[in-house]
Motif scaffolding. Sequence first.
Motif, mmCIF file in Angstrom:
data_model
loop_
_atom_site.group_PDB
_atom_site.id
_atom_site.type_symbol
_atom_site.label_atom_id
_atom_site.label_comp_id
_atom_site.label_asym_id
_atom_site.label_seq_id
_atom_site.Cartn_x
_atom_site.Cartn_y
_atom_site.Cartn_z
ATOM 1 N N ALA A 1 0.832 -1.201 0.000
ATOM 2 C CA ALA A 1 0.000 0.000 0.000
ATOM 3 C C ALA A 1 0.868 1.254 0.000
ATOM 4 N N LEU A 2 1.892 1.255 0.855
ATOM 5 C CA LEU A 2 2.742 2.442 0.956
ATOM 6 C C LEU A 2 3.464 2.706 -0.354
ATOM 7 N N ILE B 1 19.460 1.150 -4.789
ATOM 8 C CA ILE B 1 19.036 -0.135 -5.343
ATOM 9 C C ILE B 1 18.644 -1.089 -4.201
ATOM 10 N N TYR B 2 17.614 -1.898 -4.453
ATOM 11 C CA TYR B 2 17.072 -2.834 -3.461
ATOM 12 C C TYR B 2 16.509 -2.111 -2.230
ATOM 13 N N THR B 3 15.922 -0.941 -2.437
ATOM 14 C CA THR B 3 15.207 -0.246 -1.368
ATOM 15 C C THR B 3 13.805 0.074 -1.891
ATOM 16 N N PRO B 4 12.871 0.405 -0.985
ATOM 17 C CA PRO B 4 11.528 0.800 -1.441
ATOM 18 C C PRO B 4 11.586 2.019 -2.362
ATOM 19 N N TRP B 5 12.588 2.873 -2.181
ATOM 20 C CA TRP B 5 12.688 4.078 -3.015
ATOM 21 C C TRP B 5 12.930 3.702 -4.462
ATOM 22 N N GLY C 1 14.324 -6.370 -5.390
ATOM 23 C CA GLY C 1 15.034 -7.585 -4.981
ATOM 24 C C GLY C 1 14.206 -8.524 -4.131
ATOM 25 N N LEU D 1 13.244 -8.390 -1.073
ATOM 26 C CA LEU D 1 13.891 -8.632 0.216
ATOM 27 C C LEU D 1 12.850 -8.711 1.321
ATOM 28 N N GLY E 1 10.887 -8.295 4.519
ATOM 29 C CA GLY E 1 10.854 -7.228 5.511
ATOM 30 C C GLY E 1 11.254 -5.871 4.968
ATOM 31 N N GLU E 2 11.577 -5.798 3.681
ATOM 32 C CA GLU E 2 12.036 -4.515 3.169
ATOM 33 C C GLU E 2 11.402 -4.135 1.833
ATOM 34 N N ARG F 1 9.688 -6.690 -0.074
ATOM 35 C CA ARG F 1 8.766 -7.747 -0.513
ATOM 36 C C ARG F 1 7.344 -7.212 -0.512
ATOM 37 N N LEU G 1 7.650 -15.548 -5.472
ATOM 38 C CA LEU G 1 8.542 -16.398 -4.673
ATOM 39 C C LEU G 1 7.847 -17.708 -4.319
ATOM 40 N N VAL H 1 5.436 -19.128 -5.905
ATOM 41 C CA VAL H 1 5.321 -19.932 -7.130
ATOM 42 C C VAL H 1 6.638 -20.669 -7.373
ATOM 43 N N PHE I 1 -2.027 10.952 2.116
ATOM 44 C CA PHE I 1 -1.814 9.575 2.578
ATOM 45 C C PHE I 1 -0.426 9.116 2.169
ATOM 46 N N SER J 1 2.493 8.111 4.552
ATOM 47 C CA SER J 1 2.995 6.745 4.505
ATOM 48 C C SER J 1 4.482 6.720 4.193
ATOM 49 N N ASP K 1 10.640 0.682 8.233
ATOM 50 C CA ASP K 1 11.488 -0.329 7.632
ATOM 51 C C ASP K 1 12.557 -0.866 8.558
ATOM 52 N N PRO L 1 11.324 -3.711 12.411
ATOM 53 C CA PRO L 1 11.117 -5.094 12.832
ATOM 54 C C PRO L 1 12.383 -5.941 12.890
ATOM 55 N N ALA M 1 15.152 -5.965 11.722
ATOM 56 C CA ALA M 1 16.042 -6.173 10.585
ATOM 57 C C ALA M 1 17.264 -5.260 10.683
ATOM 58 N N LYS N 1 20.996 -8.339 2.031
ATOM 59 C CA LYS N 1 20.034 -8.252 0.934
ATOM 60 C C LYS N 1 20.312 -9.427 0.007
ATOM 61 N N VAL N 2 19.410 -10.376 0.003
ATOM 62 C CA VAL N 2 19.614 -11.589 -0.781
ATOM 63 C C VAL N 2 19.065 -11.402 -2.193
ATOM 64 N N ILE N 3 19.919 -11.533 -3.184
ATOM 65 C CA ILE N 3 19.467 -11.477 -4.567
ATOM 66 C C ILE N 3 19.723 -12.862 -5.170
#
Lengths: 232, 314
Positions: free
Chosen positions: A30-31, A97-101, A179, A181, A183-184, A186, A194, A196, B18, B22, B30, B33, B35, B92-94
């Motif tokens: 949502a965010l 890279i690999y962040t919500p941004w 990515g 990830l 908790g970050e 996903r 994943l 699937v 919103f 958010s 982030d 929790p 992490a 960060k697992v890729i």
Amino acid sequence: MDLLLDALREAVRLLRTGDGDVYSITLRTALITSVSTFVAALVGLPLGLGIALGRFPGQRALLAMANAGTGLPPVVAGLLVAVLLWRSGPLGALGLIYTPWAMVIAQALIATPLVVSFAAAGVMALPPALHLQIRAMGAGSAQYLWLVAREARLALLVAVMAGFGGVVSEVGAAMMVGGNLAGETRVLTTAAVLEVNRGNFGTALALGLILLLFVIGVSAVLTTAQARVRRR
Amino acid sequence: MLLRTSMAARALTSLGMFAAVSLLAACGGDTAPGAGPAATTTAAATTPTPTPTAPKPARPEVILATTTSTQDSGLLDVLVPAFQKATGYQVKVIAVGSGAAMQMGERGDADVLLVHSPAAEEKFVADGFGVERTLVMHNDFVVIGPAADPAGLKGSKTVAEVMKKIADKKATFVSRGDNSGTDVLEKNLWKGTNLTAPKGQSWYLETGQGMGATLTVAREKQAYTVTDRATFLAFTGKSDLPILLEGDPALLNVYHVIVPNPARLPKTNTEGGRAFKAFLVSADAQRMIGDFGKGKYGSPLFFADAGKPEPVAR
């Protein structure tokens, strides 16, 4: 068929127990999608209005680009953003890279052409006489823009909804630049992919159902707003 | 009339508000929790465990580029949280397949690699991209296929024999086709047949996807395929294709950890990569690897190998 029933049961179970972080994943979805939609609306609505109303060189080319951009495959948008944001890329130093941004950037790139194209089409569909009428009232440029936007508000709302729909359902870009990830980055779509890949089709379908519930919720809100606009 | 805000504008504004709210929540949320390194240290401080609290790493973010089997089997779900808890690093697992993982390594886009494509790994190190290549674990590849076994693989002794039978009978075979460790191994297996490169044959399908997705395709097509044992076991009950050949030494599947060369790739988080490498070969992690899946699948998915001599099966 069994799988579908299992999926339904699994969706209920996930929602009841909050297992597999479904609530935080849904919240994150949502965010991220609302921020990307917001950015796309911020850029796309004025651009759509401008393209529909303005007279400037390259106007058609811009509109054609926006229209073509509605078919931009998310994975290509994701790859473009990834190439820029990878450490080895020109913007690598930002560490995005690999962040919500990164996901917001890629998704805004996907949603903006949708918003522009729908907004421009909506404004162009206004009766030509309207423009004369507004001008005749002696409206200044800002007032003119405002009044046109007001008249086209339904179409503009649809444009934003289209942008939202484009990003909430995509998985290619989210996977590429986020990515997936835990908790970050996903989100519901990448979590479903994943599952699937792990052969947990019931869980994947359940995540899909939760995504569907979320989308229905959002569109219910927007449709209510739309209905109210109509009544005025 | 001009001052009256339209409903649409109001709806858009509220969506925007919103989003803005958010955004703030996302920033704070982030790291919350457990992490983030800060949260981990607090947790470690409040729990009465005798383990010393690791000092907060200067660069807590570690990008691990790895193969799909370590993720699809669920092994990393056990190892990564344990590492994060013990050290305060955030991994960060890729999971992309060994070929793509090493490409990320070459570009400096990963801080540590966990891969299983020995020849490519040796080249990666020889070309100066990686250092400290260290043995972590192994399992093996197996050849699976439809229970009806149209190519008659059952009873075969060597993998060369089964690949030849598949090629001769033109039996449907599903390949990863993604330059992953499994894909590279499989491509090598055809060298023993008269058909050195089956690519393009109508019975040879390439998914271009991870092992899990490829197992699903093989099941639906009732086709033969080569898979690592970990993913195969993790798919117990999800894929009904039985093992038709196993135990050939050529099917050994060895995983190494590699740290990108800091001299060549200065932007990488070498300290973090080394910390993860040290963790993988530590007694704790090796025990977790050896125990992983034992309860659920009846047999371990991986065999811990740290400190053992390099296997020389191929």
